[in-house]
Write a protein that holds these residues in place. Structure first.
Motif, PDB file in Angstrom:
ATOM      1  N   ASP A  53      -5.179   1.162  -1.058  1.00 30.45           N
ATOM      2  CA  ASP A  53      -4.599   2.023  -2.104  1.00 30.45           C
ATOM      3  C   ASP A  53      -3.159   1.585  -2.326  1.00 30.45           C
ATOM      4  O   ASP A  53      -2.223   2.098  -1.723  1.00 30.45           O
ATOM      5  CB  ASP A  53      -4.672   3.495  -1.692  1.00 30.45           C
ATOM      6  CG  ASP A  53      -4.160   4.422  -2.796  1.00 30.45           C
ATOM      7  OD1 ASP A  53      -4.101   3.993  -3.968  1.00 30.45           O
ATOM      8  OD2 ASP A  53      -3.812   5.571  -2.475  1.00 30.45           O
ATOM      9  N   CYS A  54      -3.000   0.599  -3.196  1.00 32.08           N
ATOM     10  CA  CYS A  54      -1.688  -0.014  -3.410  1.00 32.08           C
ATOM     11  C   CYS A  54      -0.984   0.540  -4.643  1.00 32.08           C
ATOM     12  O   CYS A  54      -1.610   1.098  -5.538  1.00 32.08           O
ATOM     13  CB  CYS A  54      -1.858  -1.525  -3.585  1.00 32.08           C
ATOM     14  SG  CYS A  54      -2.521  -2.328  -2.124  1.00 32.08           S
ATOM     15  N   TYR A  55       0.333   0.350  -4.683  1.00 32.40           N
ATOM     16  CA  TYR A  55       1.089   0.638  -5.894  1.00 32.40           C
ATOM     17  C   TYR A  55       0.579  -0.299  -6.983  1.00 32.40           C
ATOM     18  O   TYR A  55       0.033  -1.374  -6.692  1.00 32.40           O
ATOM     19  CB  TYR A  55       2.585   0.431  -5.660  1.00 32.40           C
ATOM     20  CG  TYR A  55       3.211   1.518  -4.839  1.00 32.40           C
ATOM     21  CD1 TYR A  55       3.608   2.717  -5.428  1.00 32.40           C
ATOM     22  CD2 TYR A  55       3.383   1.358  -3.463  1.00 32.40           C
ATOM     23  CE1 TYR A  55       4.175   3.734  -4.667  1.00 32.40           C
ATOM     24  CE2 TYR A  55       3.952   2.366  -2.695  1.00 32.40           C
ATOM     25  CZ  TYR A  55       4.340   3.554  -3.305  1.00 32.40           C
ATOM     26  OH  TYR A  55       4.887   4.551  -2.551  1.00 32.40           O
TER      27      TYR A  55
ATOM     28  N   SER B  62       0.847  -1.196   0.000  1.00 30.15           N
ATOM     29  CA  SER B  62       0.000   0.000   0.000  1.00 30.15           C
ATOM     30  C   SER B  62       0.884   1.249   0.000  1.00 30.15           C
ATOM     31  O   SER B  62       2.004   1.233   0.514  1.00 30.15           O
ATOM     32  CB  SER B  62      -0.948   0.002   1.204  1.00 30.15           C
ATOM     33  OG  SER B  62      -0.227   0.039   2.401  1.00 30.15           O
ATOM     34  N   LYS B  63       0.356   2.310  -0.587  1.00 30.08           N
ATOM     35  CA  LYS B  63       1.092   3.583  -0.660  1.00 30.08           C
ATOM     36  C   LYS B  63       1.089   4.290   0.691  1.00 30.08           C
ATOM     37  O   LYS B  63       2.011   5.030   1.000  1.00 30.08           O
ATOM     38  CB  LYS B  63       0.453   4.505  -1.710  1.00 30.08           C
ATOM     39  CG  LYS B  63       0.524   3.970  -3.109  1.00 30.08           C
ATOM     40  CD  LYS B  63      -0.222   4.921  -4.050  1.00 30.08           C
ATOM     41  CE  LYS B  63      -0.518   4.273  -5.365  1.00 30.08           C
ATOM     42  NZ  LYS B  63      -1.350   5.129  -6.210  1.00 30.08           N
ATOM     43  N   ASP B  64       0.042   4.053   1.468  1.00 29.15           N
ATOM     44  CA  ASP B  64      -0.132   4.720   2.763  1.00 29.15           C
ATOM     45  C   ASP B  64      -0.702   3.703   3.750  1.00 29.15           C
ATOM     46  O   ASP B  64      -1.768   3.137   3.498  1.00 29.15           O
ATOM     47  CB  ASP B  64      -1.095   5.899   2.572  1.00 29.15           C
ATOM     48  CG  ASP B  64      -1.390   6.667   3.847  1.00 29.15           C
ATOM     49  OD1 ASP B  64      -1.025   6.208   4.949  1.00 29.15           O
ATOM     50  OD2 ASP B  64      -2.002   7.744   3.738  1.00 29.15           O
ATOM     51  N   PRO B  65      -0.011   3.461   4.864  1.00 29.47           N
ATOM     52  CA  PRO B  65      -0.518   2.480   5.841  1.00 29.47           C
ATOM     53  C   PRO B  65      -1.941   2.775   6.330  1.00 29.47           C
ATOM     54  O   PRO B  65      -2.658   1.874   6.737  1.00 29.47           O
ATOM     55  CB  PRO B  65       0.468   2.573   7.000  1.00 29.47           C
ATOM     56  CG  PRO B  65       1.691   3.192   6.429  1.00 29.47           C
ATOM     57  CD  PRO B  65       1.248   4.057   5.284  1.00 29.47           C
ATOM     58  N   LYS B  66      -2.358   4.025   6.252  1.00 28.68           N
ATOM     59  CA  LYS B  66      -3.706   4.390   6.684  1.00 28.68           C
ATOM     60  C   LYS B  66      -4.755   4.049   5.628  1.00 28.68           C
ATOM     61  O   LYS B  66      -5.946   4.090   5.898  1.00 28.68           O
ATOM     62  CB  LYS B  66      -3.765   5.885   7.024  1.00 28.68           C
ATOM     63  CG  LYS B  66      -2.915   6.239   8.228  1.00 28.68           C
ATOM     64  CD  LYS B  66      -2.933   7.715   8.490  1.00 28.68           C
ATOM     65  CE  LYS B  66      -1.977   8.035   9.636  1.00 28.68           C
ATOM     66  NZ  LYS B  66      -1.816   9.471   9.826  1.00 28.68           N
ATOM     67  N   LYS B  67      -4.303   3.747   4.414  1.00 31.99           N
ATOM     68  CA  LYS B  67      -5.204   3.373   3.321  1.00 31.99           C
ATOM     69  C   LYS B  67      -4.696   2.055   2.713  1.00 31.99           C
ATOM     70  O   LYS B  67      -4.110   2.038   1.643  1.00 31.99           O
ATOM     71  CB  LYS B  67      -5.226   4.464   2.251  1.00 31.99           C
ATOM     72  CG  LYS B  67      -5.733   5.796   2.732  1.00 31.99           C
ATOM     73  CD  LYS B  67      -5.653   6.816   1.619  1.00 31.99           C
ATOM     74  CE  LYS B  67      -6.063   8.179   2.107  1.00 31.99           C
ATOM     75  NZ  LYS B  67      -5.878   9.204   1.063  1.00 31.99           N
TER      76      LYS B  67
END
Length: 137
Positions: free
Chosen positions: A103-105, A95-100
């Motif tokens: 939402d992965c690369y 994921s691009k952001d651990p909070k999301k």
């Protein structure tokens, strides 16, 4: 991918994939299949590998010659999107952001600043556009 990535991001790339004659019929019929990950290498994750340079894919490691000396590589349209450096144990891009976490690369690469190897984890992200057959002198 165009909707979720920043404007101006190059989401599609023309890359290369070396293979053997035995595998061509399968790729032609069903496309790439990451279930075969590990046949040659998994240094950057358990997906399908594509190279920026055709010469890399044409090496004997990835494109073994058939009994008549012919080698095979595909020119492939690959959805590369946003990427990060991969690692051997990856089954999917992080994921691009651990909070999301969803939402992965889109894929992973060997080098974020100057990638030459791209790994995708979704079979539909790579289209085998042309099969190139050749003999080396």
């Amino acid at each position: 991918m165009d909707a979720k990535n920043p404007p101006g991001n190059v989401n599609e790339s023309v890359l290369y994939h070396g293979t053997s004659l035995n595998t061509c019929e399968k790729i032609n019929a069903t496309g790439f299949n990451r279930s075969f990950a590990g046949k040659n290498a998994t240094a950057f994750g358990q997906g399908s590998y594509f190279a920026k340079n055709a010469s890399y894919s044409a090496s004997s490691t990835y494109s073994a010659a058939d009994p008549t000396g012919v080698k095979y590589i595909y020119q492939v349209k690959v959805l590369t999107g946003q990427y990060t450096k991969g690692s051997k144990e990856m089954l999917v891009p992080p994921s691009k952001d651990p909070k999301k976490p969803t939402d992965c690369y889109d894929c992973v690469v060997n080098d974020e600043k100057d990638p030459t190897i791209f790994v995708v984890f979704n079979d539909a992200m790579a289209y085998p556009e042309y099969l190139i057959r050749f003999k080396l002198p």
